[in-house]
Design an enzyme around this catalytic site. Sequence first.
Site, PDB file in Angstrom:
ATOM      1  N   GLU A   1       0.863  -1.179   0.000  1.00  0.00           N
ATOM      2  CA  GLU A   1       0.000   0.000   0.000  1.00  0.00           C
ATOM      3  C   GLU A   1       0.897   1.226   0.000  1.00  0.00           C
ATOM      4  O   GLU A   1       1.492   1.569   1.020  1.00  0.00           O
ATOM      5  CB  GLU A   1      -0.927  -0.022   1.224  1.00  0.00           C
ATOM      6  CG  GLU A   1      -1.926  -1.158   1.221  1.00  0.00           C
ATOM      7  CD  GLU A   1      -2.901  -1.093   0.064  1.00  0.00           C
ATOM      8  OE1 GLU A   1      -3.095   0.017  -0.489  1.00  0.00           O
ATOM      9  OE2 GLU A   1      -3.464  -2.136  -0.304  1.00  0.00           O
TER      10      GLU A   1
ATOM     11  N   CYS B   1      -1.305   9.201   2.161  1.00  0.00           N
ATOM     12  CA  CYS B   1      -1.069   8.657   0.818  1.00  0.00           C
ATOM     13  C   CYS B   1      -2.220   8.944  -0.128  1.00  0.00           C
ATOM     14  O   CYS B   1      -2.019   9.027  -1.341  1.00  0.00           O
ATOM     15  CB  CYS B   1      -0.807   7.151   0.898  1.00  0.00           C
ATOM     16  SG  CYS B   1      -2.170   6.206   1.622  1.00  0.00           S
TER      17      CYS B   1
END
Length: 480
Positions: free
Chosen positions: A210, A248
């Site tokens: 991720e 993110c």
Amino acid sequence: MEEVENSLGKLRQCFRSGRTRSVAWRKNQIRAVLKLIHDKEDAIFEALQQDLGKHPVETFRDEIGVVKKSANYALSNVKKWMAPKKQPVPLLFFPSKGEVLPEPYGVVLIFGSWNFPISVALDPLIGAISAGNAVVIKPSEQAPACASFLANILPLYLDDSAIKVILGGANESEQLLQHKWDKIFFTGSPRVASQVMTAAAKHLTPVTLELGGKCPAILDSLSSPSDMKVAVKRIVGGKWGACNGQACIGIDYVLVEDKFKSTLIEILQKYIKRFYGENPRKSGSISRIINKNHFERLQNLLKDPFVADSIVHGGSLDEEALYIEPTILLNPPLNADIMNEEIFGPLLPIITVDNIRESVDFINSRPKPLAIYAFTKDETFKRQILAETSSGSVTFNDALVQFLCDTLPFGGVGQSGIGRYHGKYTFDTFSHEKTVMQRAFFPELEPRYPPWNDFKLKFIRLAYDFDYLGILLLMLNLKR
């Protein structure tokens, strides 16, 4: 190394005993996570305040609430998720039956992140234990208060024979990666992810990565001033409202038509002031930069004189307080670092185009982002974005909310990540789907065996091409 070896040995022994496979064990561990976050809410608030200066409301929204939601969802569904799933079998294989049986990988390694150090450790953990695995969590050393919290508190609530926390920095992470794991789940930067993937490849260990990327927001012309205000309000929330841009999935830059740039900047400034006051540093509602290294990295992005000249709002820095003001830049040079590296901080470039549809080509000229946010009512433009761009997700007319939806997968593509999780997708990420097929000993189809002849070729050809017809013809030939 000896400590890791001993821990791994105990975890493997626990997993081989079958302890983690029962639905009762899985549910008990999920309930324990719920009890932990309930009992230790104040301690979590304090740890996030120490590491990142997060306000308790932001901590509950992005950390505690996320874990609570995920745990409740898994608790309600884990029995159904782990049940074998019947699959249809072609008539050619009659009599037979097929099913897919989810089974745990074994002993898995989860690397947490520093920007969401509680939720990004416990959310994957919920999926891993729902799937029946033994787990090692390696929290980020850059959020030391939260790492210490996890190491000290998890053993008091969870099964310490199956779930362990190992602290340390880069050296300890490298040591962990030297061992063979059955699955590795990593959240972090593409640079470190490549090291994780290289280490995993030595043991052919599957990985979920991720990562991040430069997530764009496309702001189209909207039909009413109120729509525009809501869109820009959500852009402010998607940039500075989640860990002060250190996320993110946070908005990295905005694409807008040149004729709307002044309106955009004006409304951005309005909502920054409304959310954070005249002096955001004193508002108590905005997180600080995680540490000095990241502060200096962000400071260096602004040192380019052409970048500095593009600042139209903010720009003040306080290294001692690790504070950077919400900053807006208009058309910084496209070859500057700020437009080629993930910003991961409170700096927001605005890039203007003559026609908003040019934004598709702009996005496609860069690595695939984790998320694209598009504020538009134009259905044709929506279809173009979906058809002509590639990203981990696309969200229309909002930002970051897709992360909270357990029924949708979350993950990247290309440089923004490999694999996906959230809800059942986390269970799937930590499970191997084992194929199970059961057949009877009669009837026996002789054309599958040598010696070969023309009849057997015709039979096999028909069986592959037509299935039912092939079997019927076989039965007719057998009768003859």
